[in-house]
Design an enzyme around this catalytic site. Sequence first.
Site, PDB file in Angstrom:
ATOM      1  N   ARG A  64       1.761   1.191  -9.375  1.00 63.13           N
ATOM      2  CA  ARG A  64       2.086  -0.230  -9.225  1.00 63.13           C
ATOM      3  C   ARG A  64       2.085  -0.948 -10.574  1.00 63.13           C
ATOM      4  O   ARG A  64       1.288  -0.633 -11.451  1.00 63.13           O
ATOM      5  CB  ARG A  64       1.051  -0.895  -8.291  1.00 63.13           C
ATOM      6  CG  ARG A  64       1.506  -0.914  -6.862  1.00 63.13           C
ATOM      7  CD  ARG A  64       0.457  -1.352  -5.897  1.00 63.13           C
ATOM      8  NE  ARG A  64      -0.272  -2.565  -6.240  1.00 63.13           N
ATOM      9  CZ  ARG A  64      -1.184  -3.110  -5.450  1.00 63.13           C
ATOM     10  NH1 ARG A  64      -1.456  -2.567  -4.272  1.00 63.13           N
ATOM     11  NH2 ARG A  64      -1.826  -4.199  -5.812  1.00 63.13           N
ATOM     12  N   ARG A  87      -7.211 -14.625   1.808  1.00 66.84           N
ATOM     13  CA  ARG A  87      -7.718 -14.345   0.479  1.00 66.84           C
ATOM     14  C   ARG A  87      -8.273 -15.596  -0.203  1.00 66.84           C
ATOM     15  O   ARG A  87      -8.773 -15.520  -1.327  1.00 66.84           O
ATOM     16  CB  ARG A  87      -6.535 -13.847  -0.339  1.00 66.84           C
ATOM     17  CG  ARG A  87      -6.835 -12.721  -1.254  1.00 66.84           C
ATOM     18  CD  ARG A  87      -5.485 -12.207  -1.669  1.00 66.84           C
ATOM     19  NE  ARG A  87      -5.548 -11.233  -2.664  1.00 66.84           N
ATOM     20  CZ  ARG A  87      -5.182  -9.964  -2.465  1.00 66.84           C
ATOM     21  NH1 ARG A  87      -4.796  -9.547  -1.300  1.00 66.84           N
ATOM     22  NH2 ARG A  87      -5.212  -9.132  -3.464  1.00 66.84           N
ATOM     23  N   ARG A 101      -7.321  -9.712 -11.801  1.00 70.56           N
ATOM     24  CA  ARG A 101      -7.393  -9.644 -10.331  1.00 70.56           C
ATOM     25  C   ARG A 101      -8.841  -9.643  -9.860  1.00 70.56           C
ATOM     26  O   ARG A 101      -9.180 -10.256  -8.853  1.00 70.56           O
ATOM     27  CB  ARG A 101      -6.657  -8.388  -9.830  1.00 70.56           C
ATOM     28  CG  ARG A 101      -5.140  -8.508  -9.976  1.00 70.56           C
ATOM     29  CD  ARG A 101      -4.429  -7.170  -9.909  1.00 70.56           C
ATOM     30  NE  ARG A 101      -4.614  -6.473  -8.660  1.00 70.56           N
ATOM     31  CZ  ARG A 101      -4.427  -5.159  -8.503  1.00 70.56           C
ATOM     32  NH1 ARG A 101      -4.070  -4.404  -9.528  1.00 70.56           N
ATOM     33  NH2 ARG A 101      -4.592  -4.614  -7.339  1.00 70.56           N
ATOM     34  N   LYS A 158      -9.181  -0.749   0.742  1.00 68.38           N
ATOM     35  CA  LYS A 158      -8.699  -1.390   1.983  1.00 68.38           C
ATOM     36  C   LYS A 158      -7.470  -0.651   2.530  1.00 68.38           C
ATOM     37  O   LYS A 158      -7.423  -0.301   3.705  1.00 68.38           O
ATOM     38  CB  LYS A 158      -8.339  -2.865   1.721  1.00 68.38           C
ATOM     39  CG  LYS A 158      -9.485  -3.686   1.149  1.00 68.38           C
ATOM     40  CD  LYS A 158      -9.090  -5.114   0.886  1.00 68.38           C
ATOM     41  CE  LYS A 158      -8.030  -5.315  -0.174  1.00 68.38           C
ATOM     42  NZ  LYS A 158      -8.434  -5.014  -1.560  1.00 68.38           N
ATOM     43  N   ARG A 205      -4.435   5.356  -9.275  1.00 69.25           N
ATOM     44  CA  ARG A 205      -3.779   5.213  -7.966  1.00 69.25           C
ATOM     45  C   ARG A 205      -2.287   5.546  -8.048  1.00 69.25           C
ATOM     46  O   ARG A 205      -1.596   5.183  -8.989  1.00 69.25           O
ATOM     47  CB  ARG A 205      -3.940   3.779  -7.458  1.00 69.25           C
ATOM     48  CG  ARG A 205      -3.081   3.526  -6.223  1.00 69.25           C
ATOM     49  CD  ARG A 205      -3.491   2.303  -5.473  1.00 69.25           C
ATOM     50  NE  ARG A 205      -3.327   1.067  -6.225  1.00 69.25           N
ATOM     51  CZ  ARG A 205      -3.689  -0.114  -5.751  1.00 69.25           C
ATOM     52  NH1 ARG A 205      -4.251  -0.207  -4.564  1.00 69.25           N
ATOM     53  NH2 ARG A 205      -3.528  -1.200  -6.482  1.00 69.25           N
TER      54      ARG A 205
HETATM   55  P1  AP5 Z   1      -6.633   1.302  -2.204  1.00 68.73           P
HETATM   56  O1  AP5 Z   1      -6.949   1.746  -0.813  1.00 68.73           O
HETATM   57  O2  AP5 Z   1      -5.201   1.257  -2.631  1.00 68.73           O
HETATM   58  O3  AP5 Z   1      -7.353  -0.089  -2.533  1.00 68.73           O
HETATM   59  P2  AP5 Z   1      -7.077  -1.562  -1.988  1.00 68.73           P
HETATM   60  O4  AP5 Z   1      -8.415  -2.144  -1.674  1.00 68.73           O
HETATM   61  O5  AP5 Z   1      -6.050  -1.546  -0.905  1.00 68.73           O
HETATM   62  O6  AP5 Z   1      -6.523  -2.194  -3.337  1.00 68.73           O
HETATM   63  P3  AP5 Z   1      -5.248  -3.105  -3.666  1.00 68.73           P
HETATM   64  O7  AP5 Z   1      -5.075  -3.040  -5.177  1.00 68.73           O
HETATM   65  O8  AP5 Z   1      -4.059  -2.729  -2.854  1.00 68.73           O
HETATM   66  O9  AP5 Z   1      -5.779  -4.462  -3.296  1.00 68.73           O
HETATM   67  P4  AP5 Z   1      -5.305  -5.787  -3.781  1.00 68.73           P
HETATM   68  O10 AP5 Z   1      -6.060  -6.638  -2.862  1.00 68.73           O
HETATM   69  O11 AP5 Z   1      -5.482  -6.079  -5.222  1.00 68.73           O
HETATM   70  O12 AP5 Z   1      -3.699  -5.699  -3.666  1.00 68.73           O
HETATM   71  P5  AP5 Z   1      -2.654  -6.368  -2.675  1.00 68.73           P
HETATM   72  O13 AP5 Z   1      -1.516  -5.449  -2.550  1.00 68.73           O
HETATM   73  O14 AP5 Z   1      -3.321  -6.882  -1.456  1.00 68.73           O
HETATM   74  O15 AP5 Z   1      -7.478   2.255  -3.195  1.00 68.73           O
HETATM   75  C1  AP5 Z   1      -7.383   2.126  -4.610  1.00 68.73           C
HETATM   76  C2  AP5 Z   1      -7.460   3.528  -5.255  1.00 68.73           C
HETATM   77  O16 AP5 Z   1      -8.768   4.069  -5.048  1.00 68.73           O
HETATM   78  C3  AP5 Z   1      -6.485   4.542  -4.618  1.00 68.73           C
HETATM   79  O17 AP5 Z   1      -5.979   5.381  -5.610  1.00 68.73           O
HETATM   80  C4  AP5 Z   1      -7.351   5.341  -3.621  1.00 68.73           C
HETATM   81  O18 AP5 Z   1      -6.882   6.679  -3.423  1.00 68.73           O
HETATM   82  C5  AP5 Z   1      -8.713   5.317  -4.320  1.00 68.73           C
HETATM   83  N1  AP5 Z   1      -9.812   5.287  -3.355  1.00 68.73           N
HETATM   84  C6  AP5 Z   1      -9.862   4.630  -2.159  1.00 68.73           C
HETATM   85  N2  AP5 Z   1     -11.037   4.828  -1.550  1.00 68.73           N
HETATM   86  C7  AP5 Z   1     -11.769   5.620  -2.398  1.00 68.73           C
HETATM   87  C8  AP5 Z   1     -13.100   6.162  -2.333  1.00 68.73           C
HETATM   88  N3  AP5 Z   1     -13.917   5.946  -1.293  1.00 68.73           N
HETATM   89  N4  AP5 Z   1     -13.528   6.908  -3.393  1.00 68.73           N
HETATM   90  C9  AP5 Z   1     -12.719   7.141  -4.467  1.00 68.73           C
HETATM   91  N5  AP5 Z   1     -11.442   6.666  -4.570  1.00 68.73           N
HETATM   92  C10 AP5 Z   1     -10.983   5.904  -3.550  1.00 68.73           C
HETATM   93  O19 AP5 Z   1      -2.210  -7.663  -3.515  1.00 68.73           O
HETATM   94  C11 AP5 Z   1      -1.438  -7.560  -4.703  1.00 68.73           C
HETATM   95  C12 AP5 Z   1      -1.077  -8.959  -5.178  1.00 68.73           C
HETATM   96  O20 AP5 Z   1      -0.288  -9.649  -4.173  1.00 68.73           O
HETATM   97  C13 AP5 Z   1      -2.264  -9.910  -5.430  1.00 68.73           C
HETATM   98  O21 AP5 Z   1      -2.809  -9.721  -6.704  1.00 68.73           O
HETATM   99  C14 AP5 Z   1      -1.592 -11.284  -5.228  1.00 68.73           C
HETATM  100  O22 AP5 Z   1      -0.852 -11.655  -6.352  1.00 68.73           O
HETATM  101  C15 AP5 Z   1      -0.609 -11.032  -4.091  1.00 68.73           C
HETATM  102  N6  AP5 Z   1      -1.194 -11.308  -2.753  1.00 68.73           N
HETATM  103  C16 AP5 Z   1      -1.368 -10.386  -1.737  1.00 68.73           C
HETATM  104  N7  AP5 Z   1      -1.918 -10.975  -0.661  1.00 68.73           N
HETATM  105  C17 AP5 Z   1      -2.107 -12.281  -0.996  1.00 68.73           C
HETATM  106  C18 AP5 Z   1      -2.687 -13.389  -0.313  1.00 68.73           C
HETATM  107  N8  AP5 Z   1      -3.186 -13.265   0.950  1.00 68.73           N
HETATM  108  N9  AP5 Z   1      -2.743 -14.578  -0.966  1.00 68.73           N
HETATM  109  C19 AP5 Z   1      -2.232 -14.728  -2.209  1.00 68.73           C
HETATM  110  N10 AP5 Z   1      -1.700 -13.709  -2.928  1.00 68.73           N
HETATM  111  C20 AP5 Z   1      -1.628 -12.503  -2.330  1.00 68.73           C
END
Ligand code: AP5
Length: 221
Positions: free
Chosen positions: A156, A88, A167, A13, A123
Amino acid sequence: MRLMLLGAPGAGKGTQAQFVREHFGIPQISTGDMLRAAIQAGSPLGMAAKQVMESGGLVSDEIIMGLVRDRIHAPDCESGYLFDGFPRTLPQAEGMRQAGIRLDWVVEIQVPDSDIIERLSGRRIHPASGRVYHIRHNPPRLTGVDDVTGEALVQRDDDREDIIRTRLSVYHDQTRPLVHYYEEWAAGGDPQAPRVARVDGTRPVDEVRRELEYLLVLDRT
Ligand code: AP5
């Protein structure tokens, strides 16, 4: 363009958000980045979120809705926005609908759980900009440093295998049902409902970007 990218942790994402925000000139609203900034700043909100995030759970709907309601009224959201990691849970999606925060598109990036651990353990991020790299699939030009600023990249705290598994389980229980929620809403014929699409996130980063471009820019479903 008012868009939500939905997908498992590590689905890509944040990576694809870089292309969307540059192409449409819209802000990326990542609730995860907002929470990490609050932790970094040592604010009461950050203190409340830190433990939950480090365990792989979800921060309360109340906190998240407060964050998003404030952010969405900023002037840079007038011509659109990209939600990354929000909503979410069903209460967040309902809260957003009731607050009149519109979406044109919900795009699910699909990646099987079996690929996620390898992706997240490799990552590296540039915290100040949100730029995302992978040591093998999307490496920076110079190992360990951001392409634009030359600053150090970091890993991270929640990208540890045991936390990644938690997660993923939270994603399947609480977030994936949103696909069905939006599909049902759209099927009811409500003109306010977003269009729902899926992209195959297992392909290389550029191919996924091209599919998103085909979908959103050329508007082909
Ligand atoms: P990346 O693009 O970083 O993936 P992502 O989908 O953004 O993953 P996140 O881990 O950031 O998502 P998340 O939803 O767990 O975290 P968030 O920060 O929202 O890609 C991942 C890796 O793969 C990278 O190294 C990239 O280079 C590689 N890659 C990408 N595309 C690729 C491809 N096509 N092929 C190969 N490699 C590829 O949330 C973190 C925490 O915050 C949650 O756990 C929760 O505690 C809290 N939180 C956040 N939002 C909320 C909410 N709305 N409600 C409640 N809690 C929340």
